[in-house]
Enzyme design. Sequence first.
Site, PDB file in Angstrom:
ATOM      1  N   ARG A 121       0.852  -1.192   0.000  1.00 42.50           N
ATOM      2  CA  ARG A 121       0.000   0.000   0.000  1.00 42.50           C
ATOM      3  C   ARG A 121       0.885   1.238   0.000  1.00 42.50           C
ATOM      4  O   ARG A 121       1.079   1.908   1.009  1.00 42.50           O
ATOM      5  CB  ARG A 121      -0.963  -0.048   1.178  1.00 42.50           C
ATOM      6  CG  ARG A 121      -2.005  -1.124   0.958  1.00 42.50           C
ATOM      7  CD  ARG A 121      -3.236  -0.962   1.802  1.00 42.50           C
ATOM      8  NE  ARG A 121      -4.372  -1.664   1.192  1.00 42.50           N
ATOM      9  CZ  ARG A 121      -5.552  -1.767   1.758  1.00 42.50           C
ATOM     10  NH1 ARG A 121      -5.787  -1.224   2.934  1.00 42.50           N
ATOM     11  NH2 ARG A 121      -6.531  -2.415   1.145  1.00 42.50           N
ATOM     12  N   GLN A 126      -1.184   2.184  -5.975  1.00 42.49           N
ATOM     13  CA  GLN A 126      -2.620   2.314  -5.709  1.00 42.49           C
ATOM     14  C   GLN A 126      -3.472   1.822  -6.868  1.00 42.49           C
ATOM     15  O   GLN A 126      -4.509   1.184  -6.655  1.00 42.49           O
ATOM     16  CB  GLN A 126      -2.960   3.769  -5.389  1.00 42.49           C
ATOM     17  CG  GLN A 126      -2.496   4.225  -4.018  1.00 42.49           C
ATOM     18  CD  GLN A 126      -2.842   5.678  -3.739  1.00 42.49           C
ATOM     19  OE1 GLN A 126      -3.201   6.425  -4.650  1.00 42.49           O
ATOM     20  NE2 GLN A 126      -2.726   6.088  -2.490  1.00 42.49           N
ATOM     21  N   ASP A 129      -3.994  -2.102  -6.853  1.00 42.54           N
ATOM     22  CA  ASP A 129      -4.457  -2.696  -5.604  1.00 42.54           C
ATOM     23  C   ASP A 129      -5.840  -3.317  -5.759  1.00 42.54           C
ATOM     24  O   ASP A 129      -6.856  -2.621  -5.730  1.00 42.54           O
ATOM     25  CB  ASP A 129      -4.461  -1.624  -4.519  1.00 42.54           C
ATOM     26  CG  ASP A 129      -4.764  -2.172  -3.135  1.00 42.54           C
ATOM     27  OD1 ASP A 129      -5.080  -3.371  -3.030  1.00 42.54           O
ATOM     28  OD2 ASP A 129      -4.677  -1.399  -2.166  1.00 42.54           O
ATOM     29  N   SER A 132      -8.338  -2.816  -2.689  1.00 43.26           N
ATOM     30  CA  SER A 132      -9.051  -1.541  -2.631  1.00 43.26           C
ATOM     31  C   SER A 132     -10.177  -1.487  -3.653  1.00 43.26           C
ATOM     32  O   SER A 132     -11.300  -1.084  -3.336  1.00 43.26           O
ATOM     33  CB  SER A 132      -8.076  -0.382  -2.851  1.00 43.26           C
ATOM     34  OG  SER A 132      -7.186  -0.260  -1.765  1.00 43.26           O
ATOM     35  N   TYR A 229      -3.160  -1.120   7.461  1.00 43.10           N
ATOM     36  CA  TYR A 229      -4.189  -1.995   8.004  1.00 43.10           C
ATOM     37  C   TYR A 229      -4.328  -1.759   9.505  1.00 43.10           C
ATOM     38  O   TYR A 229      -3.437  -1.244  10.158  1.00 43.10           O
ATOM     39  CB  TYR A 229      -3.824  -3.464   7.761  1.00 43.10           C
ATOM     40  CG  TYR A 229      -3.826  -3.862   6.314  1.00 43.10           C
ATOM     41  CD1 TYR A 229      -5.001  -4.214   5.670  1.00 43.10           C
ATOM     42  CD2 TYR A 229      -2.643  -3.877   5.576  1.00 43.10           C
ATOM     43  CE1 TYR A 229      -5.008  -4.590   4.334  1.00 43.10           C
ATOM     44  CE2 TYR A 229      -2.640  -4.245   4.239  1.00 43.10           C
ATOM     45  CZ  TYR A 229      -3.821  -4.600   3.629  1.00 43.10           C
ATOM     46  OH  TYR A 229      -3.822  -4.960   2.311  1.00 43.10           O
TER      47      TYR A 229
END
Length: 373
Positions: A121, A126, A129, A132, A229
């Site tokens: 992350r 991004q 991912d 996400s 997280y």
Amino acid sequence: MRLAVLKETADGEKRVAATPETIKKFLGLGAEVAVEGGAGEAASLSDQAFADAGASVADRAAVLAGADIVLGVQGPDPAALAGVKDGAWIVAGLNPFGDRARIDVYAAAGYEALAMEFMPRITRAQSMDILSSQSNLAGYKAVLDAASEYGRAFPMMMTAAGTVSAARLFVMGVGVAGLQAIATARRLGAQVSATDVRSATKEQILSLGAKPVFVENVAGIEGEGSGGYAAEMSPEYQKAQAELVSSHIAKQDIVITTALIPGRPAPRLISDAQIAAMRPGSVIVDLAVEQGGNVEGAQLGEIVERHGVRIVGHRNVPSRLAADASALFARNLFNFLSAFWNKDGGLPVLDDEIGDAVRLTRGGKVVNARLLS
């Protein structure tokens, strides 16, 4: 460089790892793409659409023949990969902790397995991912699932026959799924509150117009784990949170739980006693049910009722929005491979930071530090 896109075989999996959009982009890089017949049907993508985009569409054996990279949503059965090149890449969501035995088989077969859910992350990753992109849709769908099970309206309505009160919705766990659940519930007119063990999320909750519900006066606990997280909380924090949440849950019509800790069972957030305190007709949606569940009594793949409260535990929630979930997942895969595409060599060459994070197997061995620790 030959890319193979397979039809998913996992029960209830409707997504596909490529779309006509990403196939055209891969062709633009100089790759060849082969798609197994019927791979996109459940996501409203026909074989003809793939063919029109420039992919060859054939049966599995022909698609895998000579493949350098196999793209998947979930990890394919190692026994069904005959014909790929030695050292072929398997690029998919591989569930490394839950399906460790399959990872060992990939290693023994000489495949290089790349787990997309291990994507670090960091800012430059991004767009790659999958957690996400898929969690965003899961958070949205969780609110719709709650609305379909809830026997009342979400928004306040002032009518000639009287006023209908707005539903009160509580989100537990303010990651990507939680934030989207807050935003969706607000758009539907609910009164929304939310909580998380990470104090930094309070501003995010407020920015979406929801009420933050946080444990105060427990010093030194921020709840921020590695990679953004949540971390596991101390017994003191858990006790304080349980007391706060219990009083709040009893007043809610709908609760959506999203809390996950990578590599561990989902933390238990709601007990049977807390469910019993809710009024009949209330709804709980447990988005963590596939990892053991945040809610006592939640059943994987089922909607059950306890103390008059409906507990929703759908499997694979992103797959229930297969078309959009596939589009986002496929872009994640393309963004990943294209970012490392060597134009001179006509193949992707991973760097250490991202490559070491996602690579599970290489040279006949399991090499990922998270699996070896």
